[in-house]
Motif scaffolding. Structure first.
Motif, PDB file in Angstrom:
ATOM      1  N   GLU A  29       0.860  -1.160  -0.111  1.00 11.50           N
ATOM      2  CA  GLU A  29      -0.005   0.183   0.075  1.00 11.50           C
ATOM      3  C   GLU A  29       0.893   1.205   0.025  1.00 11.50           C
ATOM      4  O   GLU A  29       2.243   1.317   0.667  1.00 11.50           O
ATOM      5  CB  GLU A  29      -0.771   0.099   1.064  1.00 11.50           C
ATOM      6  CG  GLU A  29      -1.965  -1.157   1.509  1.00 11.50           C
ATOM      7  CD  GLU A  29      -2.700  -1.022   0.254  1.00 11.50           C
ATOM      8  OE1 GLU A  29      -3.296  -0.006  -0.130  1.00 11.50           O
ATOM      9  OE2 GLU A  29      -3.516  -2.161  -0.083  1.00 11.50           O
ATOM     10  N   GLU A  60      -1.950   0.084  -8.713  1.00  7.48           N
ATOM     11  CA  GLU A  60      -3.481  -0.173  -8.946  1.00  7.48           C
ATOM     12  C   GLU A  60      -3.976   0.835  -8.034  1.00  7.48           C
ATOM     13  O   GLU A  60      -3.718   0.987  -6.911  1.00  7.48           O
ATOM     14  CB  GLU A  60      -3.693  -1.469  -8.332  1.00  7.48           C
ATOM     15  CG  GLU A  60      -5.134  -2.119  -8.380  1.00  7.48           C
ATOM     16  CD  GLU A  60      -5.273  -3.230  -7.981  1.00  7.48           C
ATOM     17  OE1 GLU A  60      -5.667  -3.575  -6.695  1.00  7.48           O
ATOM     18  OE2 GLU A  60      -5.259  -4.359  -8.635  1.00  7.48           O
ATOM     19  N   ARG A  61      -5.008   1.622  -8.832  1.00  7.68           N
ATOM     20  CA  ARG A  61      -5.921   2.377  -7.936  1.00  7.68           C
ATOM     21  C   ARG A  61      -7.056   2.021  -7.821  1.00  7.68           C
ATOM     22  O   ARG A  61      -7.765   1.641  -8.637  1.00  7.68           O
ATOM     23  CB  ARG A  61      -5.765   3.765  -8.614  1.00  7.68           C
ATOM     24  CG  ARG A  61      -4.351   4.503  -8.638  1.00  7.68           C
ATOM     25  CD  ARG A  61      -4.036   5.463  -9.940  1.00  7.68           C
ATOM     26  NE  ARG A  61      -2.866   6.234  -9.679  1.00  7.68           N
ATOM     27  CZ  ARG A  61      -1.630   5.442 -10.269  1.00  7.68           C
ATOM     28  NH1 ARG A  61      -1.764   4.223 -10.755  1.00  7.68           N
ATOM     29  NH2 ARG A  61      -0.513   6.151 -10.095  1.00  7.68           N
ATOM     30  N   ARG A  62      -7.567   1.992  -6.432  1.00  5.65           N
ATOM     31  CA  ARG A  62      -8.928   1.423  -6.177  1.00  5.65           C
ATOM     32  C   ARG A  62      -9.710   2.396  -5.230  1.00  5.65           C
ATOM     33  O   ARG A  62      -9.005   3.034  -4.407  1.00  5.65           O
ATOM     34  CB  ARG A  62      -9.149   0.056  -5.915  1.00  5.65           C
ATOM     35  CG  ARG A  62      -8.301  -0.291  -4.635  1.00  5.65           C
ATOM     36  CD  ARG A  62      -7.666  -1.857  -4.554  1.00  5.65           C
ATOM     37  NE  ARG A  62      -7.375  -2.101  -3.515  1.00  5.65           N
ATOM     38  CZ  ARG A  62      -6.696  -1.885  -2.503  1.00  5.65           C
ATOM     39  NH1 ARG A  62      -6.470  -0.463  -2.259  1.00  5.65           N
ATOM     40  NH2 ARG A  62      -6.191  -2.568  -1.459  1.00  5.65           N
ATOM     41  N   LEU A  63     -10.871   2.462  -5.212  1.00 10.43           N
ATOM     42  CA  LEU A  63     -11.667   3.149  -4.092  1.00 10.43           C
ATOM     43  C   LEU A  63     -11.804   1.986  -2.969  1.00 10.43           C
ATOM     44  O   LEU A  63     -12.355   0.934  -3.146  1.00 10.43           O
ATOM     45  CB  LEU A  63     -13.061   3.462  -4.616  1.00 10.43           C
ATOM     46  CG  LEU A  63     -13.247   4.817  -5.540  1.00 10.43           C
ATOM     47  CD1 LEU A  63     -14.437   4.821  -6.114  1.00 10.43           C
ATOM     48  CD2 LEU A  63     -12.505   5.786  -5.037  1.00 10.43           C
ATOM     49  N   ASP A  64     -11.713   2.830  -1.792  1.00 16.86           N
ATOM     50  CA  ASP A  64     -11.958   2.024  -0.419  1.00 16.86           C
ATOM     51  C   ASP A  64     -13.052   3.085   0.276  1.00 16.86           C
ATOM     52  O   ASP A  64     -12.422   3.823   1.095  1.00 16.86           O
ATOM     53  CB  ASP A  64     -10.902   1.900   0.230  1.00 16.86           C
ATOM     54  CG  ASP A  64     -10.904   1.168   1.404  1.00 16.86           C
ATOM     55  OD1 ASP A  64     -12.012   0.434   1.689  1.00 16.86           O
ATOM     56  OD2 ASP A  64     -10.120   1.181   2.311  1.00 16.86           O
ATOM     57  N   ARG A  68      -9.696   7.194  -2.457  1.00 16.80           N
ATOM     58  CA  ARG A  68      -8.801   6.326  -3.185  1.00 16.80           C
ATOM     59  C   ARG A  68      -7.326   5.893  -2.642  1.00 16.80           C
ATOM     60  O   ARG A  68      -6.783   6.546  -1.940  1.00 16.80           O
ATOM     61  CB  ARG A  68      -8.395   7.178  -4.427  1.00 16.80           C
ATOM     62  CG  ARG A  68      -7.999   6.768  -5.461  1.00 16.80           C
ATOM     63  CD  ARG A  68      -7.683   7.394  -6.584  1.00 16.80           C
ATOM     64  NE  ARG A  68      -6.202   7.934  -6.619  1.00 16.80           N
ATOM     65  CZ  ARG A  68      -5.796   8.925  -7.009  1.00 16.80           C
ATOM     66  NH1 ARG A  68      -6.285   9.891  -7.595  1.00 16.80           N
ATOM     67  NH2 ARG A  68      -4.189   9.113  -6.718  1.00 16.80           N
ATOM     68  N   LYS A  69      -7.321   4.449  -2.850  1.00 17.70           N
ATOM     69  CA  LYS A  69      -6.085   3.839  -2.409  1.00 17.70           C
ATOM     70  C   LYS A  69      -5.080   3.475  -3.483  1.00 17.70           C
ATOM     71  O   LYS A  69      -5.813   3.043  -4.630  1.00 17.70           O
ATOM     72  CB  LYS A  69      -6.300   2.798  -1.456  1.00 17.70           C
ATOM     73  CG  LYS A  69      -6.920   3.194  -0.086  1.00 17.70           C
ATOM     74  CD  LYS A  69      -6.860   2.184   0.850  1.00 17.70           C
ATOM     75  CE  LYS A  69      -7.432   2.753   2.284  1.00 17.70           C
ATOM     76  NZ  LYS A  69      -6.851   1.910   3.335  1.00 17.70           N
TER      77      LYS A  69
END
Length: 104
Positions: A29, A60-64, A68-69
Motif C-alpha cells: 500500500e 493499482e488505484r481503487r476506491l475504498d 482512493r487507495k
C-alpha cells in the motif's frame, strides 16, 4: 541464476530502498511505502511513476469507501532488474574484500 547487471535506474538509494521493499512483498500500500521509506506523497509518487514508466512496477488505484487507495507491485522485469543489480553489487563488494577475509 540471475546475470549480474548494474542498473542505473534503481541504483539511487531511494529507488533501491523502494524496489527492495517491493521485492519482499506481493503488493504494498502507498501509505505503508510512504511511512517505511520516510517520503512525502509527491516524492513517492514520482519514484513510483519513474519505475512504472520503466516497466519495473505496476500500480493499482481503487476506491475504498470514499477514499482512493494506491498500491504497488514489482513486475517480473523489475524483480529481474533488482536481482541483477544486487548480484552486480555483490561482485563489486567481493572484489574489494581481501582473499583471506572471503567466505569459503
Amino acid at each position: 541464476m540471475t546475470e549480474a547487471r548494474f542498473d542505473e535506474l534503481i541504483h539511487p538509494s531511494t529507488r533501491l530502498s523502494l524496489v527492495a521493499t517491493l521485492a519482499a512483498t506481493d503488493w504494498a500500500e502507498f501509505a505503508f511505502l510512504k511511512e517505511r521509506l520516510g517520503l512525502s506523497d509527491s516524492a513517492l509518487s514520482k519514484q513510483l511513476t519513474t519505475l512504472e514508466e520503466a516497466g519495473y512496477v505496476t500500480t493499482e488505484r481503487r476506491l475504498d469507501g470514499s477514499r482512493r487507495k494506491v498500491r504497488a507491485q514489482l513486475t517480473d522485469t523489475g524483480r529481474e532488474a533488482f536481482h541483477g543489480h544486487i548480484a552486480a553489487l555483490q561482485e563489486i563488494v567481493a572484489g574489494a574484500t581481501p582473499p583471506a577475509a572471503r567466505p569459503n
